[in-house]
Design an enzyme around this catalytic site. Structure first.
Site, mmCIF file in Angstrom:
data_model
loop_
_atom_site.group_PDB
_atom_site.id
_atom_site.type_symbol
_atom_site.label_atom_id
_atom_site.label_comp_id
_atom_site.label_asym_id
_atom_site.label_seq_id
_atom_site.Cartn_x
_atom_site.Cartn_y
_atom_site.Cartn_z
ATOM 1 N N ARG A 51 -42.075 169.644 -11.947
ATOM 2 C CA ARG A 51 -43.009 170.281 -11.031
ATOM 3 C C ARG A 51 -43.842 171.273 -11.823
ATOM 4 O O ARG A 51 -43.662 171.424 -13.019
ATOM 5 C CB ARG A 51 -42.282 170.981 -9.864
ATOM 6 C CG ARG A 51 -40.817 171.086 -9.970
ATOM 7 C CD ARG A 51 -40.211 172.485 -10.034
ATOM 8 N NE ARG A 51 -41.153 173.561 -10.030
ATOM 9 C CZ ARG A 51 -41.444 174.260 -11.101
ATOM 10 N NH1 ARG A 51 -40.898 173.990 -12.252
ATOM 11 N NH2 ARG A 51 -42.304 175.242 -11.038
ATOM 12 N N ARG A 88 -48.289 163.778 -4.712
ATOM 13 C CA ARG A 88 -47.973 164.977 -3.932
ATOM 14 C C ARG A 88 -49.310 165.549 -3.452
ATOM 15 O O ARG A 88 -50.139 165.961 -4.266
ATOM 16 C CB ARG A 88 -47.200 166.008 -4.755
ATOM 17 C CG ARG A 88 -45.821 165.543 -5.187
ATOM 18 C CD ARG A 88 -44.979 166.686 -5.728
ATOM 19 N NE ARG A 88 -44.621 167.624 -4.667
ATOM 20 C CZ ARG A 88 -43.998 168.786 -4.890
ATOM 21 N NH1 ARG A 88 -43.694 169.136 -6.132
ATOM 22 N NH2 ARG A 88 -43.700 169.586 -3.882
ATOM 23 N N GLN A 186 -35.207 176.374 -7.419
ATOM 24 C CA GLN A 186 -35.910 176.477 -8.698
ATOM 25 C C GLN A 186 -35.757 177.865 -9.319
ATOM 26 O O GLN A 186 -35.737 178.011 -10.536
ATOM 27 C CB GLN A 186 -37.403 176.178 -8.516
ATOM 28 C CG GLN A 186 -37.709 174.756 -8.098
ATOM 29 C CD GLN A 186 -38.066 174.683 -6.633
ATOM 30 O OE1 GLN A 186 -37.429 175.334 -5.805
ATOM 31 N NE2 GLN A 186 -39.076 173.903 -6.284
ATOM 32 N N ASP A 227 -49.762 176.737 -7.032
ATOM 33 C CA ASP A 227 -49.876 175.300 -7.244
ATOM 34 C C ASP A 227 -51.268 174.777 -6.943
ATOM 35 O O ASP A 227 -51.615 173.669 -7.340
ATOM 36 C CB ASP A 227 -48.848 174.572 -6.384
ATOM 37 C CG ASP A 227 -47.430 174.861 -6.838
ATOM 38 O OD1 ASP A 227 -47.045 174.335 -7.893
ATOM 39 O OD2 ASP A 227 -46.720 175.630 -6.164
ATOM 40 N N ASN A 237 -48.705 178.304 -2.802
ATOM 41 C CA ASN A 237 -47.551 178.363 -3.695
ATOM 42 C C ASN A 237 -46.302 177.984 -2.910
ATOM 43 O O ASN A 237 -46.359 177.749 -1.701
ATOM 44 C CB ASN A 237 -47.413 179.771 -4.294
ATOM 45 C CG ASN A 237 -46.441 179.800 -5.470
ATOM 46 O OD1 ASN A 237 -46.515 178.956 -6.368
ATOM 47 N ND2 ASN A 237 -45.525 180.755 -5.480
ATOM 48 N N LYS A 238 -45.190 177.935 -3.589
ATOM 49 C CA LYS A 238 -43.918 177.555 -2.970
ATOM 50 C C LYS A 238 -43.707 178.290 -1.641
ATOM 51 O O LYS A 238 -43.989 179.481 -1.536
ATOM 52 C CB LYS A 238 -42.777 177.881 -3.929
ATOM 53 C CG LYS A 238 -41.388 177.630 -3.377
ATOM 54 C CD LYS A 238 -41.105 176.159 -3.224
ATOM 55 C CE LYS A 238 -39.671 175.945 -2.721
ATOM 56 N NZ LYS A 238 -39.346 174.514 -2.620
#
Length: 319
Positions: A51, A88, A186, A227, A237-238
């Site tokens: 990732r 993705r 993560q 991201d 982002n996450k």
């Protein structure tokens, strides 16, 4: 510690095979997955084997694995790009694959060998990313001040750990808090591992401990990755980044975001948010831990508005 260490380079190509670090096994096991074609590349991306920075390395190197197809090379290249772009949805892979396909189309139009052009384009892109990435690591280290206690969420592919090493060499005493980052963990599997390998002081915290940390004055700075970026400065982002950003504003804590400039979308509202398979929440250790009536909802990302961001440290990937 070398910047060229495999710890901070999550994919490499050798003998026409791409080897990708399986980040789901770190730190208990270091295993590189052989990727021999674009189908394999899509799988390691979709299955979260790699990732962030690793995904872009896979996308770029996937073209080098597909240089000798039968039939129409340009059409094949466009199909490769399409498969990678859809692996993705939140990630702006099209901005990268578009450069490679565009170079091939121009080569065809000018009667130049497109395979040679693709190879040169990818290698040039990778060399540029390496240089710009190291430049950003130095900027991150410069943003760290002696005595900082930094919160981070998810993982930024080794950059924070490299910056921590530079800051330590400069005599700065830095502490880190890293979230677990559920459900793929993560933060605990990658970020904590990378920081400890770099010799940094790092404490793992539960995802829901952020408010308490800030209220107790244990954190004075937040550094996260992104991201995807929008033209107005919004980022994705996450999942969990938005609530961290809101809490940071509440407590007057600077939020630094590691990002990449992009004009592909105007604002965060235009970003497609990837919804992961509910089983990623409902299955643990290979076993379903809830009854059939329990549903799961797992958006992979959330959006942080530019007004919540104190400073953006960008890497210009040549887009």
């Amino acid at each position: 510690m070398s910047f060229e260490s495999p710890l901070f380079w999550p994919a490499y190509i050798k003998d026409n095979v791409l080897y990708v670090l399986d980040e789901t096994l770190v730190p208990s096991k270091l295993k590189y997955i052989p990727v021999k074609n674009v189908k394999d590349a899509v799988l390691v991306i979709r299955d979260m084997k790699t990732r962030a920075f690793g995904q872009f390395l896979v996308v770029l190197n996937a073209f080098l694995l597909e240089l000798n197809p039968k039939g129409d090379f340009l059409k094949h290249l466009q199909d490769v790009a399409h498969q990678l772009n859809n692996s993705r949805p939140t990630f702006p892979f099209a901005e990268v694959t578009g450069i490679v396909v565009g170079a091939a189309e121009k080569a065809f139009a000018n009667g130049v060998d497109a395979r040679v052009t693709v190879t040169k384009t990818v290698h040039g892109f990778l060399a540029g990313i390496r240089a710009r990435r190291l430049q950003r690591v130095q900027e991150i280290a410069d943003a760290m001040e002696d005595g900082d206690s930094i919160l981070t969420h998810c993982n930024v592919s080794g950059e924070l750990a490299m910056a921590a090493s530079i800051a330590d060499y400069a005599g700065k005493h830095i502490k880190f808090f890293a979230t677990e980052t559920r459900p793929y963990m993560q933060g605990s599997k990658l970020t904590v591992w990378e920081l400890q390998e770099a010799g940094a002081k790092v404490t793992l915290v539960a995802d829901n401990a952020i408010g308490s940390l800030m209220a107790d004055g244990l954190v004075n700075k937040v550094i996260i990755g992104s991201d995807r970026s929008a033209a107005n400065g919004d980022i994705a982002n996450k999942i969990g980044s938005y609530q961290i950003a809101v809490l940071a504003r509440e407590f007057g804590i600077p939020l630094i975001v590691l990002t990449q400039p992009s004009k592909g979308v105007a604002s965060g509202q235009d970003m497609p948010i990837e919804l992961r398979d509910a089983d990623e929440l409902l299955i643990f250790g290979g076993k379903k831990i809830f009854g059939p009536k329990v549903k799961g909802f797992y958006p992979g990302f959330d959006v942080v508005g530019h007004e919540l961001i104190t400073k953006a440290i960008a890497i210009n990937a040549g887009l």
